[in-house]
Design a protein around this motif. Structure first.
Motif, PDB file in Angstrom:
ATOM      1  N   ILE A 233      93.298   9.662-106.474  1.00 24.65           N
ATOM      2  CA  ILE A 233      92.140   9.219-105.707  1.00 24.65           C
ATOM      3  C   ILE A 233      91.736   7.869-106.513  1.00 24.65           C
ATOM      4  O   ILE A 233      91.307   7.068-105.686  1.00 24.65           O
ATOM      5  CB  ILE A 233      91.098  10.324-105.739  1.00 24.65           C
ATOM      6  CG1 ILE A 233      91.647  11.428-104.906  1.00 24.65           C
ATOM      7  CG2 ILE A 233      89.660   9.821-105.372  1.00 24.65           C
ATOM      8  CD1 ILE A 233      90.851  12.717-105.145  1.00 24.65           C
ATOM      9  N   THR A 234      91.459   7.959-107.698  1.00 29.87           N
ATOM     10  CA  THR A 234      90.639   7.071-108.539  1.00 29.87           C
ATOM     11  C   THR A 234      91.552   5.529-108.354  1.00 29.87           C
ATOM     12  O   THR A 234      91.042   4.452-108.055  1.00 29.87           O
ATOM     13  CB  THR A 234      90.518   7.228-109.857  1.00 29.87           C
ATOM     14  OG1 THR A 234      91.680   7.669-110.762  1.00 29.87           O
ATOM     15  CG2 THR A 234      89.140   8.391-109.985  1.00 29.87           C
ATOM     16  N   GLU A 235      92.800   5.771-108.764  1.00 35.05           N
ATOM     17  CA  GLU A 235      93.571   4.799-108.595  1.00 35.05           C
ATOM     18  C   GLU A 235      93.833   3.977-107.413  1.00 35.05           C
ATOM     19  O   GLU A 235      93.839   2.851-107.125  1.00 35.05           O
ATOM     20  CB  GLU A 235      95.162   5.136-109.342  1.00 35.05           C
ATOM     21  CG  GLU A 235      95.092   5.596-110.720  1.00 35.05           C
ATOM     22  CD  GLU A 235      96.407   5.898-111.454  1.00 35.05           C
ATOM     23  OE1 GLU A 235      97.538   5.785-110.412  1.00 35.05           O
ATOM     24  OE2 GLU A 235      96.678   5.949-112.470  1.00 35.05           O
ATOM     25  N   GLU A 236      93.879   4.771-106.224  1.00 33.74           N
ATOM     26  CA  GLU A 236      94.029   4.206-104.906  1.00 33.74           C
ATOM     27  C   GLU A 236      92.728   3.488-104.514  1.00 33.74           C
ATOM     28  O   GLU A 236      92.933   2.615-103.803  1.00 33.74           O
ATOM     29  CB  GLU A 236      94.433   5.204-103.798  1.00 33.74           C
ATOM     30  CG  GLU A 236      95.911   5.784-104.027  1.00 33.74           C
ATOM     31  CD  GLU A 236      96.827   4.591-103.786  1.00 33.74           C
ATOM     32  OE1 GLU A 236      96.688   3.653-103.091  1.00 33.74           O
ATOM     33  OE2 GLU A 236      97.765   4.794-104.636  1.00 33.74           O
ATOM     34  N   LEU A 237      91.542   3.950-104.779  1.00 37.80           N
ATOM     35  CA  LEU A 237      90.541   3.421-104.866  1.00 37.80           C
ATOM     36  C   LEU A 237      90.215   2.013-105.392  1.00 37.80           C
ATOM     37  O   LEU A 237      89.621   1.277-104.806  1.00 37.80           O
ATOM     38  CB  LEU A 237      89.031   4.352-104.975  1.00 37.80           C
ATOM     39  CG  LEU A 237      88.997   5.691-103.836  1.00 37.80           C
ATOM     40  CD1 LEU A 237      87.820   6.395-104.491  1.00 37.80           C
ATOM     41  CD2 LEU A 237      88.493   4.991-102.642  1.00 37.80           C
ATOM     42  N   VAL A 238      90.679   2.125-106.476  1.00 38.33           N
ATOM     43  CA  VAL A 238      90.420   0.891-107.423  1.00 38.33           C
ATOM     44  C   VAL A 238      91.520  -0.067-107.024  1.00 38.33           C
ATOM     45  O   VAL A 238      91.159  -1.197-106.491  1.00 38.33           O
ATOM     46  CB  VAL A 238      90.324   1.230-108.868  1.00 38.33           C
ATOM     47  CG1 VAL A 238      90.369  -0.051-109.584  1.00 38.33           C
ATOM     48  CG2 VAL A 238      89.164   1.966-109.204  1.00 38.33           C
ATOM     49  N   PHE A 239      92.654   0.242-107.122  1.00 36.53           N
ATOM     50  CA  PHE A 239      94.115  -0.773-107.056  1.00 36.53           C
ATOM     51  C   PHE A 239      94.407  -0.905-105.831  1.00 36.53           C
ATOM     52  O   PHE A 239      94.996  -1.999-105.429  1.00 36.53           O
ATOM     53  CB  PHE A 239      95.113  -0.231-108.029  1.00 36.53           C
ATOM     54  CG  PHE A 239      94.665  -0.053-109.374  1.00 36.53           C
ATOM     55  CD1 PHE A 239      94.741  -1.621-110.207  1.00 36.53           C
ATOM     56  CD2 PHE A 239      94.272   1.104-110.190  1.00 36.53           C
ATOM     57  CE1 PHE A 239      94.508  -1.268-111.591  1.00 36.53           C
ATOM     58  CE2 PHE A 239      93.995   0.971-111.209  1.00 36.53           C
ATOM     59  CZ  PHE A 239      94.072  -0.228-112.208  1.00 36.53           C
ATOM     60  N   ARG A 240      93.948  -0.332-104.619  1.00 39.61           N
ATOM     61  CA  ARG A 240      94.410  -0.623-103.434  1.00 39.61           C
ATOM     62  C   ARG A 240      93.037  -0.886-102.903  1.00 39.61           C
ATOM     63  O   ARG A 240      92.839  -1.941-102.150  1.00 39.61           O
ATOM     64  CB  ARG A 240      94.850   0.660-102.566  1.00 39.61           C
ATOM     65  CG  ARG A 240      96.235   0.440-101.841  1.00 39.61           C
ATOM     66  CD  ARG A 240      97.291   0.210-103.014  1.00 39.61           C
ATOM     67  NE  ARG A 240      97.631   1.105-103.829  1.00 39.61           N
ATOM     68  CZ  ARG A 240      98.445   1.056-104.956  1.00 39.61           C
ATOM     69  NH1 ARG A 240      98.696  -0.432-105.645  1.00 39.61           N
ATOM     70  NH2 ARG A 240      98.438   1.980-105.857  1.00 39.61           N
TER      71      ARG A 240
END
Length: 321
Positions: free
Chosen positions: A170-177
């Motif tokens: 969740i956090t990685e997709e929100l930030v990096f995507r």
């Protein structure tokens, strides 16, 4: 639909700097707290010193501390995107509600939209080979080698499972995507640049694992070689995975298909075709066929199952930012 602009309201340099700050904030936040650091990097003293010096990234205290840090960084990144959009909207209409709705749409976080389920099937199709091997091993759900206690409960009642299958994706997709691609779209970047350049940040953000492998290995030459090898493999894998998720995000205009893909890939792990061919020698031909069929099906599905006509990020006939 979010508010759109006839010309890019953000410069490429500005997008690069803000995107880099998002990635740096996410990684650096993991080490700000002494409770989130590993091994000998901990400076704790007292009766818990020896225990803290042996902590790994899978220790519950480390996971909890890093979840707090990463969530803070993720929220701040989303807030920055909102403030940026609000600043642009403020010049036009001074409407906070419009800025919020536009930000949610740009981050792919809109709910109750009539989206197709087909984009969610793209990644499982790519994994037809590993799924078939799992079937041969009787470890698919409700087969004899599968169990609730071993395959389901650890996902929900352990900190490692929560991190790997929920919080991390969740956090990685929100930030990096979502956040990064929203920035580059506001800067008028081409689709090719967004697909093939933005995931480099995602790959580079995983380089910090090299230090953790090196530290936990005793800071020896052997540990350094192992850290280098693991990091290069992880860099290649995460960058390629970033291409996949960036394409899904841009085509669908939603963060949910790449998020599902992230969770699914974390469940499946890297394909192990060499092991599978060795484990099932009488099924070699069928395993190879399923791997090839999965790749062909993936190419077809990516082209034909992912495009949402309302996606702000994939407009062939309009230039909208």
């Amino acid at each position: 639909m979010p508010l759109v602009f006839p010309v890019p309201p953000l410069s490429t340099r500005g997008a690069n700097l803000i995107a880099l700050s998002f990635a740096s904030s996410y990684v650096v936040s993991l080490y700000l707290s002494k409770h989130a650091r590993l091994g000998n990097s901990s400076k704790l003293n007292g009766p818990n010193a020896s225990a803290s010096q042996n902590r790994t990234r899978d220790d519950s205290s480390v996971i909890r501390a890093r979840m707090v840090a990463a969530s803070t960084s993720t929220i701040l990144s989303c807030v920055v995107v909102f403030l940026l959009v609000w600043h642009i909207v403020d010049d036009l209409d001074n409407n906070v509600s419009l800025a919020f709705d536009s930000t949610m749409a740009r981050l792919g976080l809109t709910l109750f939209e009539d989206h197709s389920l087909l984009p969610y099937l793209v990644t499982p199709i790519l994994y037809l080979g590993p799924l078939y091997a799992t079937f041969l091993d009787s470890k698919l759900p409700f087969q004899s080698g599968w169990s609730w206690d071993h395959d389901v409960l650890p996902v929900f009642n352990t900190w490692v499972g929560i991190r790997n299958y929920f919080f991390g994706p969740i956090t990685e997709e929100l930030v990096f995507r979502a956040c990064v691609l929203a920035l580059y779209h506001l800067a008028g970047s081409s689709r090719k640049k967004m697909i093939f350049l933005s995931p480099l940040l995602f790959g580079l953000a995983h380089l910090h694992h090299a230090w953790e492998v090196y530290t936990n290995g005793g800071k020896t030459v052997t540990a350094a070689k192992r850290a280098l090898l693991i990091t290069l493999i992880q860099l290649a894998y995460t960058t390629l995975f970033g291409y996949h998720c960036a394409f899904l995000f841009l085509r669908t205009g939603s963060v949910y298909p790449p998020l599902f893909s992230h969770v699914f890939c974390n469940f499946m792990g890297l394909p192990q075709i060499v092991y599978e061919l060795h484990a099932f020698p009488h099924r070699k031909a069928s395993i190879v066929f399923m791997y090839i069929f999965g790749v062909i099906g993936y190419i077809y599905a990516m082209r034909n199952w992912t495009l949402d006509a309302d996606s702000l990020y994939w407009q062939d006939h309009l230039k909208r930012y």
